[in-house]
Write a protein that holds these residues in place. Sequence first.
Motif, mmCIF file in Angstrom:
data_model
loop_
_atom_site.group_PDB
_atom_site.id
_atom_site.type_symbol
_atom_site.label_atom_id
_atom_site.label_comp_id
_atom_site.label_asym_id
_atom_site.label_seq_id
_atom_site.Cartn_x
_atom_site.Cartn_y
_atom_site.Cartn_z
ATOM 1 N N TYR A 219 -9.746 -9.416 2.160
ATOM 2 C CA TYR A 219 -9.115 -10.345 2.210
ATOM 3 C C TYR A 219 -8.497 -10.083 3.983
ATOM 4 O O TYR A 219 -8.356 -9.113 4.569
ATOM 5 N N THR B 273 0.581 -1.262 0.193
ATOM 6 C CA THR B 273 0.108 0.181 0.195
ATOM 7 C C THR B 273 0.843 1.252 0.334
ATOM 8 O O THR B 273 2.084 1.240 0.984
ATOM 9 N N TRP C 66 3.573 -4.479 2.990
ATOM 10 C CA TRP C 66 2.435 -4.587 4.258
ATOM 11 C C TRP C 66 3.436 -5.329 4.941
ATOM 12 O O TRP C 66 3.933 -7.139 4.608
ATOM 13 N N TYR D 219 -2.469 7.198 -4.741
ATOM 14 C CA TYR D 219 -2.725 6.076 -3.243
ATOM 15 C C TYR D 219 -2.757 4.748 -4.706
ATOM 16 O O TYR D 219 -3.459 4.452 -5.135
ATOM 17 N N SER E 32 -9.849 -6.920 -1.573
ATOM 18 C CA SER E 32 -10.742 -7.713 -2.052
ATOM 19 C C SER E 32 -11.184 -8.375 -0.426
ATOM 20 O O SER E 32 -11.026 -9.626 -0.838
ATOM 21 N N ASN F 82 -3.533 0.064 -3.540
ATOM 22 C CA ASN F 82 -3.644 -0.660 -2.545
ATOM 23 C C ASN F 82 -3.125 -1.951 -3.553
ATOM 24 O O ASN F 82 -4.167 -2.559 -4.038
HETATM 25 C C1 LIG Z 1 -5.481 -2.963 0.734
HETATM 26 O O1 LIG Z 1 -6.214 -3.683 0.844
HETATM 27 C C2 LIG Z 1 -6.144 -4.850 1.230
HETATM 28 C C3 LIG Z 1 -6.512 -5.960 0.993
HETATM 29 O O2 LIG Z 1 -8.031 -6.177 -0.026
HETATM 30 C C4 LIG Z 1 -6.672 -4.770 2.584
HETATM 31 O O3 LIG Z 1 -7.413 -6.243 3.565
HETATM 32 C C5 LIG Z 1 -6.499 -3.771 3.243
HETATM 33 O O4 LIG Z 1 -7.534 -2.999 4.392
HETATM 34 C C6 LIG Z 1 -6.175 -2.177 2.091
HETATM 35 N N1 LIG Z 1 -5.845 -1.015 2.586
HETATM 36 C C7 LIG Z 1 -5.713 -0.012 3.330
HETATM 37 C C8 LIG Z 1 -4.780 1.219 3.447
HETATM 38 O O5 LIG Z 1 -7.111 0.609 2.635
#
Ligand SMILES: *[C@@H]1O[C@H](CO)[C@@H](O)[C@H](O)[C@H]1NC(C)=O
Length: 390
Positions: free
Chosen positions: A346, A289, A388, A333, A344, A335
């Motif tokens: 997850y 991210t 991450w 931004y 997704s 991700n």
């Molecule tokens: C980025 O994507 C992941 C996987 O979908 C999610 O778990 C996470 O919260 C997201 N991060 C942000 C900062 O939005």
Amino acid sequence: MASKVAILLLALGHLEVAQSLAKPEPGECLAPTYMTRFSAKLFPEILKLEINREVVVFSPFAVHAMLALIYRASEGETLSEVQRVGEFNQHPVFVALDFERLIKFKEHLPSATLDTRPGVFYNRKLGPVNSRYNEFSKFYFDIDTKPVDMDSGRDMSSWLPFWIKRFDISSQMQAILDNTVEFKGVWKHNFDKINTRKSEFHLGSGETINVAMMHNHEVYGLADLPELDATALELPFKNSATSMLILLPNQLDGLANLEQQLAQPEFDLNRIANRLHRQSVTVGLPWFTLDFFCDLGDPLKKLGLSQVFRNSSKVTKLLEQTVRVDKILHRVYINVSELGTVNSNYSGPVYDQSMPANSKEFVANRPFVFAIRTPNSVLLMGHVKVPWIL
Ligand SMILES: *[C@@H]1O[C@H](CO)[C@@H](O)[C@H](O)[C@H]1NC(C)=O
Ligand SMILES: *[C@@H]1O[C@H](CO)[C@@H](O)[C@H](O)[C@H]1NC(C)=O
Ligand SMILES: *[C@@H]1O[C@H](CO)[C@@H](O)[C@H](O)[C@H]1NC(C)=O
């Protein structure tokens, strides 16, 4: 005389739009090489902004579009400067047509969108916007020019909520350009969630951290780049002519060297993309991210843009009177996870799953450079030093 030419070209522009309503074929929309030259020139200057944040990602396309607007609104020495820095070698209306074509092209891509939120804000005290310019800006760039009360904290926080907390924005300012960008794309080949495993990632410092490494086994474009001591992999997004190109140094600590090479003027991402060979690849890519924001003033000044920021600026056509540009702001931004660059849902990694053996391996377990591109334009470019952390 010049304005008559512009009116004529505007009329031509309308015709052009009528033609471009037909869905363009992928690959048909080849951005002119001056866009690539501009992004290659800007990248090293943006890298210098990084100061401790370990994050760099910017949208050459979005920054270039802001310059193209100023190009249209300037004259004299200011115009020549914007022309040089932006690598614009044709009339502002033709430049605008190139951008408009790209914007239209992107609108036709269902699964990959560069969500740009551009705005041109000017001090209300300076009087009305030049209606001809405003029409031009909306028509080609879909960008609104808004008068704001720079003395009013409330007005400022409604228009530039993110920026007033981070940069000194004073009531003396005349014009502020802002482009906030988020890229949303769905991979053509999703990464299966059950193949995401806790893996080691080698930081530039020599330390190792645990990250969530996604895995996939597919046919991808891969290229060995011995002159850069790196390997390139292309991950396409679904239903689009858009892809993420990853440049992975062969050495664990090879990022700085790679970026130095990329900063050479002869470097060209398109040429790298042309060298990709489709083959079976086992890919490891960490979740990452990135949220990066900056004032582009310094990088653009290093490239030679200075007049627009001065009191003697000849940005004469944006308003009914001459205006100085005080800030050019940019935020990006992104991700990246299994589905692409969209969330997704997850919840956590699952650890054991074996991969097919008989293929090339590309595991991004060290800092790397990436670029999100259409056939010939760079929508986003940046590097990942710390993914991450699990
Ligand atoms: C980025 O994507 C992941 C996987 O979908 C999610 O778990 C996470 O919260 C997201 N991060 C942000 C900062 O939005
Ligand atoms: C423009 O002129 C004003 C008034 O003389 C001065 O205070 C300000 O610093 C100048 N700004 C720039 C960017 O030169
Ligand atoms: C995430 O979950 C929500 C609610 O369950 C769903 O509507 C959405 O489509 C999901 N998003 C993705 C990318 O799967």
